[in-house]
Design an enzyme around this catalytic site. Structure first.
Site, PDB file in Angstrom:
ATOM      1  N   ASP A   1     -21.197 -38.669  -5.279  1.00  7.11           N
ATOM      2  CA  ASP A   1     -22.389 -37.823  -4.064  1.00  7.11           C
ATOM      3  C   ASP A   1     -22.979 -37.009  -5.852  1.00  7.11           C
ATOM      4  O   ASP A   1     -24.240 -37.218  -5.263  1.00  7.11           O
ATOM      5  CB  ASP A   1     -20.901 -37.263  -3.345  1.00  7.11           C
ATOM      6  CG  ASP A   1     -22.537 -35.928  -2.964  1.00  7.11           C
ATOM      7  OD1 ASP A   1     -22.873 -36.219  -2.064  1.00  7.11           O
ATOM      8  OD2 ASP A   1     -22.283 -34.884  -3.543  1.00  7.11           O
TER       9      ASP A   1
ATOM     10  N   GLY B   1     -22.169 -26.964   3.116  1.00  5.12           N
ATOM     11  CA  GLY B   1     -21.889 -26.286   4.575  1.00  5.12           C
ATOM     12  C   GLY B   1     -23.151 -26.743   5.584  1.00  5.12           C
ATOM     13  O   GLY B   1     -23.906 -26.706   6.077  1.00  5.12           O
TER      14      GLY B   1
ATOM     15  N   LYS C   1     -26.967 -37.700  -6.211  1.00  8.98           N
ATOM     16  CA  LYS C   1     -28.040 -36.650  -6.192  1.00  8.98           C
ATOM     17  C   LYS C   1     -28.810 -36.698  -7.708  1.00  8.98           C
ATOM     18  O   LYS C   1     -30.176 -36.713  -7.531  1.00  8.98           O
ATOM     19  CB  LYS C   1     -27.554 -35.170  -5.779  1.00  8.98           C
ATOM     20  CG  LYS C   1     -27.035 -35.307  -4.168  1.00  8.98           C
ATOM     21  CD  LYS C   1     -25.979 -34.116  -4.665  1.00  8.98           C
ATOM     22  CE  LYS C   1     -25.362 -33.605  -3.152  1.00  8.98           C
ATOM     23  NZ  LYS C   1     -24.035 -32.615  -2.867  1.00  8.98           N
TER      24      LYS C   1
ATOM     25  N   GLY D   1     -28.487 -29.009  -0.632  1.00  9.93           N
ATOM     26  CA  GLY D   1     -28.102 -28.411   0.604  1.00  9.93           C
ATOM     27  C   GLY D   1     -29.625 -27.576   1.043  1.00  9.93           C
ATOM     28  O   GLY D   1     -30.232 -27.691   0.468  1.00  9.93           O
TER      29      GLY D   1
ATOM     30  N   VAL E   1     -30.600 -33.482  -1.486  1.00  7.06           N
ATOM     31  CA  VAL E   1     -29.656 -32.919  -2.962  1.00  7.06           C
ATOM     32  C   VAL E   1     -29.433 -31.324  -2.624  1.00  7.06           C
ATOM     33  O   VAL E   1     -30.424 -30.746  -2.463  1.00  7.06           O
ATOM     34  CB  VAL E   1     -30.809 -33.049  -4.151  1.00  7.06           C
ATOM     35  CG1 VAL E   1     -30.245 -32.487  -5.133  1.00  7.06           C
ATOM     36  CG2 VAL E   1     -31.253 -34.452  -4.005  1.00  7.06           C
TER      37      VAL E   1
ATOM     38  N   ASN F   1     -21.600 -31.898  11.310  1.00  9.58           N
ATOM     39  CA  ASN F   1     -21.223 -30.750  11.037  1.00  9.58           C
ATOM     40  C   ASN F   1     -22.562 -29.478  10.346  1.00  9.58           C
ATOM     41  O   ASN F   1     -22.919 -28.736  10.817  1.00  9.58           O
ATOM     42  CB  ASN F   1     -20.852 -30.595   8.918  1.00  9.58           C
ATOM     43  CG  ASN F   1     -19.277 -31.162   9.407  1.00  9.58           C
ATOM     44  OD1 ASN F   1     -18.462 -29.719   9.636  1.00  9.58           O
ATOM     45  ND2 ASN F   1     -18.596 -31.690   8.280  1.00  9.58           N
ATOM     46  N   VAL F   2     -23.286 -31.035   9.579  1.00 13.37           N
ATOM     47  CA  VAL F   2     -25.022 -30.147   9.544  1.00 13.37           C
ATOM     48  C   VAL F   2     -26.006 -30.802  11.370  1.00 13.37           C
ATOM     49  O   VAL F   2     -26.731 -29.411  11.512  1.00 13.37           O
ATOM     50  CB  VAL F   2     -26.227 -31.552   8.418  1.00 13.37           C
ATOM     51  CG1 VAL F   2     -26.923 -30.670   8.028  1.00 13.37           C
ATOM     52  CG2 VAL F   2     -24.902 -30.670   7.567  1.00 13.37           C
TER      53      VAL F   2
HETATM   54  N1  LIG Z   1     -21.745 -31.341   5.360  1.00  9.79           N
HETATM   55  C1  LIG Z   1     -22.448 -30.988   4.154  1.00  9.79           C
HETATM   56  O1  LIG Z   1     -22.844 -29.573   3.517  1.00  9.79           O
HETATM   57  C2  LIG Z   1     -24.112 -32.185   3.863  1.00  9.79           C
HETATM   58  C3  LIG Z   1     -24.845 -31.418   2.089  1.00  9.79           C
HETATM   59  C4  LIG Z   1     -25.502 -31.890   2.318  1.00  9.79           C
HETATM   60  C5  LIG Z   1     -26.355 -33.521   2.994  1.00  9.79           C
HETATM   61  N2  LIG Z   1     -25.909 -34.011   3.430  1.00  9.79           N
HETATM   62  C6  LIG Z   1     -25.395 -36.004   4.917  1.00  9.79           C
HETATM   63  O2  LIG Z   1     -25.735 -35.294   5.906  1.00  9.79           O
HETATM   64  C7  LIG Z   1     -24.874 -36.116   6.491  1.00  9.79           C
HETATM   65  C8  LIG Z   1     -24.576 -35.430   7.667  1.00  9.79           C
HETATM   66  O3  LIG Z   1     -22.797 -34.695   7.235  1.00  9.79           O
HETATM   67  P1  LIG Z   1     -22.191 -33.975   7.680  1.00  9.79           P
HETATM   68  O4  LIG Z   1     -21.419 -33.017   7.265  1.00  9.79           O
HETATM   69  O5  LIG Z   1     -22.800 -33.423   9.188  1.00  9.79           O
HETATM   70  O6  LIG Z   1     -21.285 -35.250   8.671  1.00  9.79           O
HETATM   71  P2  LIG Z   1     -20.166 -35.300   9.935  1.00  9.79           P
HETATM   72  O7  LIG Z   1     -19.730 -36.451   9.120  1.00  9.79           O
HETATM   73  O8  LIG Z   1     -19.761 -34.376   9.985  1.00  9.79           O
HETATM   74  O9  LIG Z   1     -21.473 -35.583  10.593  1.00  9.79           O
HETATM   75  C9  LIG Z   1     -22.259 -36.686  11.192  1.00  9.79           C
HETATM   76  C10 LIG Z   1     -21.627 -36.911  12.318  1.00  9.79           C
HETATM   77  O10 LIG Z   1     -22.854 -38.166  12.861  1.00  9.79           O
HETATM   78  C11 LIG Z   1     -21.580 -39.128  13.287  1.00  9.79           C
HETATM   79  N3  LIG Z   1     -21.889 -41.352  13.614  1.00  9.79           N
HETATM   80  C12 LIG Z   1     -22.019 -41.363  12.688  1.00  9.79           C
HETATM   81  N4  LIG Z   1     -22.686 -42.998  12.989  1.00  9.79           N
HETATM   82  C13 LIG Z   1     -22.935 -42.726  13.934  1.00  9.79           C
HETATM   83  C14 LIG Z   1     -23.478 -43.697  14.844  1.00  9.79           C
HETATM   84  N5  LIG Z   1     -23.491 -44.899  14.079  1.00  9.79           N
HETATM   85  N6  LIG Z   1     -24.158 -43.317  16.100  1.00  9.79           N
HETATM   86  C15 LIG Z   1     -24.337 -41.792  16.549  1.00  9.79           C
HETATM   87  N7  LIG Z   1     -23.480 -40.851  15.769  1.00  9.79           N
HETATM   88  C16 LIG Z   1     -22.877 -41.317  14.354  1.00  9.79           C
HETATM   89  C17 LIG Z   1     -20.400 -38.598  13.117  1.00  9.79           C
HETATM   90  O11 LIG Z   1     -19.540 -39.361  14.886  1.00  9.79           O
HETATM   91  C18 LIG Z   1     -20.597 -37.301  12.781  1.00  9.79           C
HETATM   92  O12 LIG Z   1     -20.116 -36.950  14.164  1.00  9.79           O
HETATM   93  C19 LIG Z   1     -24.733 -37.446   5.155  1.00  9.79           C
HETATM   94  O13 LIG Z   1     -25.752 -38.113   5.297  1.00  9.79           O
HETATM   95  C20 LIG Z   1     -24.520 -36.153   4.229  1.00  9.79           C
HETATM   96  O14 LIG Z   1     -24.133 -37.014   3.126  1.00  9.79           O
HETATM   97  C21 LIG Z   1     -23.987 -33.207   4.315  1.00  9.79           C
HETATM   98  N1  LIG Z   2     -20.277 -33.468   0.284  1.00 12.23           N
HETATM   99  C1  LIG Z   2     -21.297 -32.729  -0.180  1.00 12.23           C
HETATM  100  C2  LIG Z   2     -21.921 -31.997   1.223  1.00 12.23           C
HETATM  101  C3  LIG Z   2     -23.545 -31.507   0.511  1.00 12.23           C
HETATM  102  O1  LIG Z   2     -24.696 -32.248  -0.406  1.00 12.23           O
HETATM  103  C4  LIG Z   2     -20.988 -31.764  -1.177  1.00 12.23           C
HETATM  104  O2  LIG Z   2     -20.008 -31.285  -1.181  1.00 12.23           O
HETATM  105  O3  LIG Z   2     -21.497 -31.176  -1.436  1.00 12.23           O
HETATM  106 NA    NA Z   3     -31.714 -29.138  -0.820  1.00 13.04          NA
END
Ligand SMILES: NC(=O)c1ccc[n+]([C@@H]2O[C@H](COP(=O)([O-])OP(=O)(O)OC[C@H]3O[C@@H](n4cnc5c(N)ncnc54)[C@H](O)[C@@H]3O)[C@@H](O)[C@H]2O)c1
Ligand SMILES: N[C@@H](CCO)C(=O)O
Ligand code: NA
Length: 439
Positions: free
Chosen positions: A199, A305, A203, A132, A130, A13-14
């Protein structure tokens, strides 16, 4: 102009949104950084997996280690503990700065990672970890570095805020609201971390550490999620002019002898509908910061997001690049205060208690007595008659619902009061116990 090699680990996603911004906005980012930011590669599990965002196939690799070795800046967005941790350490050893959104890893192992980064004279940035997109960590650790922060209170998990908001405003049930939050890319890979409050606890740990310049262990967070919140709780809250929000609350208290301690707690909380945090809807986040000189500050925005979070990540990449270009040291975490962790005897809060009681003379007196015995005073008590008999009440005698809001007391005395009330013969059941803030 120098070129800096940027390695991206993870393209979910990110990560996919970060890649898009780096590729689309290269010229702007170069002007702001003082260096061209070349996306050298994207480490994924499977280079052939279908993706929502179209990105040049030649950027993908399954060899994260090789990518990290050559990078100036490594962006870790895989999540989880391993291999994220090892790859971050490998990056640091190779002299790369690191940007991550991995609050779970930082909350578990942050101090060790900061130390290793400092020893290698590189930076570790994690604004995305923290709330986003909301700039909150840099304001706390830089803009407020000249003040003393006393309290941080916030809605820091988008998934749970989305679920509670949907339950409150549309009457959606928990499972459907969770599914929608997952589809929108808010939830963690395993949404247990969201709904159980873990989570938000991670944070809260990061916020407390930066705000109070101390290490706050994740396992010292008092944490309760939202899985036990029912439609009836939501309705009772609405009836009494409240809304339920999952809050993370980090507080510093200084005793008369000057010794200070810190508590962090995460729990569903009743807030008056007039409270500013009650107006935070959907997956939005908001963080209140109280500081001795600044007073109250509020930070509001999208806390989850892909795109919003990518904004914070790329902001950190620019900060890392500027620091590399200028050659100076950037922000350093100060966690040297070693403040003690406060227990439930020191945490002050007030409780909402919902009770099903027998409707007979003397019930209120018996209940009031238990409160008095525990030194807890009642702020509001409301009684509603049940129209039908409740199961479990002998002989079908009339039952009533009591809703009680206490004055602030210690967590220990409030919890003990609830336990003692459960034992009263006139109490059929304790239907709900929630903390109340902002009254
Ligand atoms: N989605 C959010 O809103 C959000 C917000 C803030 C922080 N985060 C943090 O950002 C990070 C990523 O979140 P996301 O929502 O993009 O997660 P996600 O699950 O959509 O993406 C993670 C990706 O990493 C890949 N991956 C995992 N292990 C791997 C490996 N060993 N080698 C290669 N690729 C690998 C997965 O296949 C996946 O595509 C997490 O630490 C999450 O806590 C997410
Ligand atoms: N899963 C987390 C992503 C952002 O850190 C949330 O819902 O806030
Ligand atoms: Na932030």
């Amino acid at each position: 102009m120098n070129t800096l090699k940027v390695a991206l680990l993870g393209c979910g996603n990110v990560g996919s949104q970060v890649a898009r911004i780096l590729l689309d906005d290269g010229q702007d980012l170069a002007r702001r950084s003082g260096a061209r930011l070349e996306l050298a590669g994207i480490a994924v599990r499977n280079v052939d997996a279908p993706r929502d965002v179209e990105l040049p196939r030649e950027l993908f690799t399954e060899d994260a280690e090789a990518l990290v070795k050559d990078a100036d800046v490594v962006i870790e967005l895989m999540g989880g503990m391993e291999p994220a941790r090892s790859l971050i350490l490998r990056a640091v050893e190779h002299g790369a700065s690191v940007v991550t959104g991995n609050k779970a890893l930082l909350a578990a192992d942050g101090p060790a990672l900061y130390e290793m980064a400092a020893a290698a004279d590189v930076e570790l940035y994690f604004e995305a970890a923290v709330a986003g997109a909301i700039p909150i960590l840099r304001p706390i650790s830089e803009s407020l570095a000249g003040d003393r922060i006393t309290r941080v209170l916030g809605i820091v998990n988008g998934t749970t805020n989305y679920i509670l908001d949907q339950m409150d405003t549309t009457g959606a049930d928990f499972a459907d609201a969770l599914k929608a939050a997952q589809a929108l890319g808010y939830a963690e890979a395993d949404p247990t971390a969201d709904i159980e409050g873990l989570d938000a606890a991670a944070k809260g740990t990061l916020l407390a550490s930066l705000a109070f310049h101390t290490v706050f262990p994740l396992d010292a967070v008092r944490c309760q999620g939202i899985t036990s919140i029912t439609a009836a709780d939501i309705e009772a809250a609405r009836d009494t002019g409240f809304v339920i929000k999952l809050l993370a609350i980090a507080e510093k208290q200084t005793a008369k002898d000057g010794t200070a301690g810190v508590s962090v707690r995460v729990h569903p909380t009743l807030l008056p509908r007039t409270h500013p945090l009650a107006a935070v809807h959907g997956a939005f986040n908001a963080v209140f910061v109280e500081a001795e000189n600044a007073g109250q500050l509020m930070f509001y925005g999208q806390g989850a997001g892909g795109r919003p979070t990518a904004s914070a990540v790329v902001g950190d990449v620019v900060a890392a690049a500027r620091r590399i270009v200028s050659g100076g040291r950037g922000r350093t975490e100060t966690t040297g205060e070693q403040l003690q962790v406060l227990g439930e005897d020191s945490i002050l809060t007030s409780y909402y208690i919902g009770l099903d009681v027998a409707d007979q003379p003397g019930v209120l007196a018996k209940i009031a007595h238990v409160f008095a015995d525990h030194g807890v005073s009642i702020e509001v008590m409301r009684q509603t008659m049940h129209t039908e008999d409740l199961p479990g009440i002998a002989d079908g005698s009339a039952a009533a619902e009591l809703r009680i809001i206490t004055h602030r007391g210690t967590e220990a005395s409030l919890a003990a009061t609830v336990e003692a009330i459960k034992d009263l013969d006139v109490v059929n059941s304790v239907t709900s116990v929630l903390r109340v803030e902002g009254v």
